[in-house]
Design an enzyme around this catalytic site. Structure first.
Site, PDB file in Angstrom:
ATOM      1  N   SER A  34       0.820  -1.220   0.000  1.00 37.59           N
ATOM      2  CA  SER A  34       0.000   0.000   0.000  1.00 37.59           C
ATOM      3  C   SER A  34       0.849   1.262   0.000  1.00 37.59           C
ATOM      4  O   SER A  34       1.727   1.425   0.839  1.00 37.59           O
ATOM      5  CB  SER A  34      -0.861   0.065   1.271  1.00 37.59           C
ATOM      6  OG  SER A  34      -1.635  -1.078   1.397  1.00 37.59           O
ATOM      7  N   HIS A  65      -3.273   0.738  -4.364  1.00 32.20           N
ATOM      8  CA  HIS A  65      -2.673  -0.370  -5.108  1.00 32.20           C
ATOM      9  C   HIS A  65      -2.983  -0.188  -6.595  1.00 32.20           C
ATOM     10  O   HIS A  65      -4.151  -0.203  -6.986  1.00 32.20           O
ATOM     11  CB  HIS A  65      -3.243  -1.708  -4.642  1.00 32.20           C
ATOM     12  CG  HIS A  65      -2.710  -2.149  -3.324  1.00 32.20           C
ATOM     13  ND1 HIS A  65      -1.715  -3.083  -3.198  1.00 32.20           N
ATOM     14  CD2 HIS A  65      -3.018  -1.772  -2.075  1.00 32.20           C
ATOM     15  CE1 HIS A  65      -1.442  -3.254  -1.920  1.00 32.20           C
ATOM     16  NE2 HIS A  65      -2.228  -2.473  -1.212  1.00 32.20           N
ATOM     17  N   HIS A  87      -5.383  -9.270  -1.635  1.00 33.69           N
ATOM     18  CA  HIS A  87      -5.524  -9.540  -0.195  1.00 33.69           C
ATOM     19  C   HIS A  87      -6.683 -10.491   0.050  1.00 33.69           C
ATOM     20  O   HIS A  87      -7.677 -10.484  -0.675  1.00 33.69           O
ATOM     21  CB  HIS A  87      -5.823  -8.244   0.568  1.00 33.69           C
ATOM     22  CG  HIS A  87      -4.802  -7.174   0.366  1.00 33.69           C
ATOM     23  ND1 HIS A  87      -4.821  -6.338  -0.717  1.00 33.69           N
ATOM     24  CD2 HIS A  87      -3.739  -6.818   1.110  1.00 33.69           C
ATOM     25  CE1 HIS A  87      -3.799  -5.501  -0.633  1.00 33.69           C
ATOM     26  NE2 HIS A  87      -3.124  -5.766   0.456  1.00 33.69           N
ATOM     27  N   TYR A  89      -8.845 -10.165   2.396  1.00 31.26           N
ATOM     28  CA  TYR A  89     -10.063  -9.423   2.757  1.00 31.26           C
ATOM     29  C   TYR A  89     -10.832  -8.921   1.530  1.00 31.26           C
ATOM     30  O   TYR A  89     -11.996  -8.558   1.619  1.00 31.26           O
ATOM     31  CB  TYR A  89      -9.757  -8.261   3.722  1.00 31.26           C
ATOM     32  CG  TYR A  89      -8.847  -7.188   3.178  1.00 31.26           C
ATOM     33  CD1 TYR A  89      -9.297  -6.270   2.244  1.00 31.26           C
ATOM     34  CD2 TYR A  89      -7.527  -7.087   3.610  1.00 31.26           C
ATOM     35  CE1 TYR A  89      -8.462  -5.286   1.743  1.00 31.26           C
ATOM     36  CE2 TYR A  89      -6.682  -6.111   3.119  1.00 31.26           C
ATOM     37  CZ  TYR A  89      -7.157  -5.211   2.179  1.00 31.26           C
ATOM     38  OH  TYR A  89      -6.324  -4.255   1.672  1.00 31.26           O
ATOM     39  N   GLU A  90     -10.175  -8.895   0.369  1.00 30.30           N
ATOM     40  CA  GLU A  90     -10.876  -8.482  -0.850  1.00 30.30           C
ATOM     41  C   GLU A  90     -11.861  -9.563  -1.306  1.00 30.30           C
ATOM     42  O   GLU A  90     -12.687  -9.314  -2.191  1.00 30.30           O
ATOM     43  CB  GLU A  90      -9.875  -8.191  -1.967  1.00 30.30           C
ATOM     44  CG  GLU A  90      -9.013  -6.968  -1.711  1.00 30.30           C
ATOM     45  CD  GLU A  90      -7.972  -6.767  -2.795  1.00 30.30           C
ATOM     46  OE1 GLU A  90      -8.286  -6.115  -3.807  1.00 30.30           O
ATOM     47  OE2 GLU A  90      -6.844  -7.270  -2.633  1.00 30.30           O
ATOM     48  N   ALA A 117       2.674  -2.315   4.769  1.00 32.78           N
ATOM     49  CA  ALA A 117       2.447  -1.394   5.882  1.00 32.78           C
ATOM     50  C   ALA A 117       1.937  -2.238   7.040  1.00 32.78           C
ATOM     51  O   ALA A 117       1.190  -3.194   6.822  1.00 32.78           O
ATOM     52  CB  ALA A 117       1.398  -0.356   5.496  1.00 32.78           C
ATOM     53  N   MET A 215      -2.142  -7.241   7.058  1.00 33.77           N
ATOM     54  CA  MET A 215      -3.155  -8.070   6.388  1.00 33.77           C
ATOM     55  C   MET A 215      -2.662  -8.664   5.073  1.00 33.77           C
ATOM     56  O   MET A 215      -3.464  -8.946   4.182  1.00 33.77           O
ATOM     57  CB  MET A 215      -4.407  -7.219   6.114  1.00 33.77           C
ATOM     58  CG  MET A 215      -4.989  -6.552   7.339  1.00 33.77           C
ATOM     59  SD  MET A 215      -6.348  -5.462   6.888  1.00 33.77           S
ATOM     60  CE  MET A 215      -6.509  -4.453   8.359  1.00 33.77           C
ATOM     61  N   SER A 216      -1.352  -8.854   4.955  1.00 35.04           N
ATOM     62  CA  SER A 216      -0.847  -9.338   3.659  1.00 35.04           C
ATOM     63  C   SER A 216       0.434 -10.135   3.835  1.00 35.04           C
ATOM     64  O   SER A 216       0.772 -10.562   4.934  1.00 35.04           O
ATOM     65  CB  SER A 216      -0.577  -8.141   2.735  1.00 35.04           C
ATOM     66  OG  SER A 216       0.529  -7.406   3.215  1.00 35.04           O
ATOM     67  N   ASN A 239       1.389   2.864  12.096  1.00 36.01           N
ATOM     68  CA  ASN A 239       0.588   3.218  13.281  1.00 36.01           C
ATOM     69  C   ASN A 239       1.064   2.339  14.432  1.00 36.01           C
ATOM     70  O   ASN A 239       1.668   1.287  14.219  1.00 36.01           O
ATOM     71  CB  ASN A 239      -0.911   3.000  13.005  1.00 36.01           C
ATOM     72  CG  ASN A 239      -1.202   1.611  12.483  1.00 36.01           C
ATOM     73  OD1 ASN A 239      -0.888   1.275  11.339  1.00 36.01           O
ATOM     74  ND2 ASN A 239      -1.795   0.781  13.331  1.00 36.01           N
ATOM     75  N   HIS A 251      -7.287   3.824   7.103  1.00 38.88           N
ATOM     76  CA  HIS A 251      -6.518   3.485   5.900  1.00 38.88           C
ATOM     77  C   HIS A 251      -5.811   4.726   5.357  1.00 38.88           C
ATOM     78  O   HIS A 251      -4.686   4.655   4.865  1.00 38.88           O
ATOM     79  CB  HIS A 251      -7.455   2.877   4.847  1.00 38.88           C
ATOM     80  CG  HIS A 251      -6.738   2.353   3.629  1.00 38.88           C
ATOM     81  ND1 HIS A 251      -5.707   1.432   3.694  1.00 38.88           N
ATOM     82  CD2 HIS A 251      -6.882   2.633   2.309  1.00 38.88           C
ATOM     83  CE1 HIS A 251      -5.252   1.164   2.476  1.00 38.88           C
ATOM     84  NE2 HIS A 251      -5.942   1.889   1.616  1.00 38.88           N
TER      85      HIS A 251
HETATM   86  N1  HPA Z   1      -3.360  -3.699  11.551  1.00 40.59           N
HETATM   87  C1  HPA Z   1      -3.467  -4.453  10.447  1.00 40.59           C
HETATM   88  N2  HPA Z   1      -2.975  -4.081   9.276  1.00 40.59           N
HETATM   89  C2  HPA Z   1      -2.349  -2.903   9.193  1.00 40.59           C
HETATM   90  C3  HPA Z   1      -2.213  -2.064  10.310  1.00 40.59           C
HETATM   91  C4  HPA Z   1      -2.755  -2.494  11.547  1.00 40.59           C
HETATM   92  O1  HPA Z   1      -2.664  -1.808  12.578  1.00 40.59           O
HETATM   93  N3  HPA Z   1      -1.540  -0.961   9.907  1.00 40.59           N
HETATM   94  C5  HPA Z   1      -1.279  -1.123   8.583  1.00 40.59           C
HETATM   95  N4  HPA Z   1      -1.778  -2.292   8.149  1.00 40.59           N
END
Ligand code: HPA
Length: 278
Positions: A34, A65, A87, A89-90, A117, A215-216, A239, A251
């Site tokens: 991302s 993306h 991903h 989740y998609e 990320a 998540m990847s 974060n 996001h």
């Molecule tokens: N959790 C899950 N996926 C992420 C996060 C998070 O805090 N930050 C960036 N991708």
């Protein structure tokens, strides 16, 4: 239903399409997570293929993306960038998410850099740190990408994951990056998403040994190891969970904080490419 023969045929079709376009003699492939698309723009670009034109590729649905493969030149090396990934989740099944890795393997790729990320769980991490991924936890992904009939032409039924991230490669990259202060190391845990974590989930992840959560990446790395491709991985910490709580993660914030690390990630990718054939 997963149809092995059909799937193998699809891999071959995508491979043939890319080979025909000139995607060959690839020294190293790089998956840009991302917000990192721009990194490929700074390299000398030779050939571009949109995922939407490559037979059997899924479509990227996530903001940030792009959905392109670009073959670039760097120091006489052929470097392939994937701008965007798929991903869980998609809504895609795992075998679709890892499809590009198998196509790359068939194209002869033996070295892979993965980026993403991630949320920082380790109390010593800060926003903007880059975590070299030393290991991962795959136990929470809803389905292993290797589940189902084994693709014997790619790898063994029970692949070893002891050295999923190449230690020698990590050591050599680190020795090139001594001037970058905010490089950390740690364990990446993949969760299915798309929601971010609850405080209780973060607490559990910390207890079981995760330093960052995202998540990847993990399905791609498992399949790369299955194909005997060498892997190195980097997480941008976008974060932070302090005392297991993150009050504001969105996001948008993840993408904005990723962008702040573009220059440093470019340096890290260049160093990672240089040491492979150095
Ligand atoms: N959790 C899950 N996926 C992420 C996060 C998070 O805090 N930050 C960036 N991708």
């Amino acid at each position: 239903m997963f149809d092995k023969d059909q799937y193998l045929k699809e891999i071959k079709e995508s491979h043939d399409y890319l080979l025909e376009k000139g995607f060959k003699n690839i020294d190293i492939a790089i998956i840009l997570g991302s917000g990192l698309n721009e990194i490929a723009e700074d390299f000398e670009q030779l050939i571009v293929a949109n995922y939407s034109d490559i037979p059997n590729f899924a479509k990227t649905t996530v903001e940030g993306h792009k959905g392109r493969m670009i073959l670039c030149k760097y120091n006489r090396l052929n470097v392939l960038f994937m701008q965007g990934r798929f991903h869980y989740y998609e809504g895609y099944p795992m075998y679709r998410i890892v499809f590009p890795i198998r196509v790359l393997s068939l194209l002869g790729v033996r070295n892979l850099i993965v980026t993403n990320a991630a949320g920082g769980i380790n109390p010593n991490f800060n926003v903007g740190d880059i975590m070299i991924i030393t290991d991962h936890i795959a136990l929470f992904i809803p389905e292993n990408p290797l589940r189902g009939p084994n693709l014997d032409d790619f790898g063994t039924r029970f692949p070893n994951m002891q050295k999923a991230y190449d230690y020698q490669w990590i050591m050599r990259v680190k020795s090139k990056l001594t001037d970058i202060r905010n490089i950390k190391e740690g364990v990446y845990c993949m969760v299915p998403g798309p929601n971010y974590e609850t405080p209780a989930e973060v607490k559990m992840l910390r207890i079981i040994g995760a330093d960052a959560v995202g998540m990847s990446t993990v399905p791609e790395v498992i399949v790369a190891k299955h194909c005997n491709i060498k892997v190195i991985g980097f997480s941008i910490i976008t974060n932070i969970y302090r005392d297991f709580v993150e009050s504001s993660v969105t996001h948008k914030e993840v993408l904005e904080n990723t962008k702040k690390s573009l220059d440093i990630m470019k340096k890290i990718i260049q160093a990672s490419v240089e040491v492979v054939y150095g």
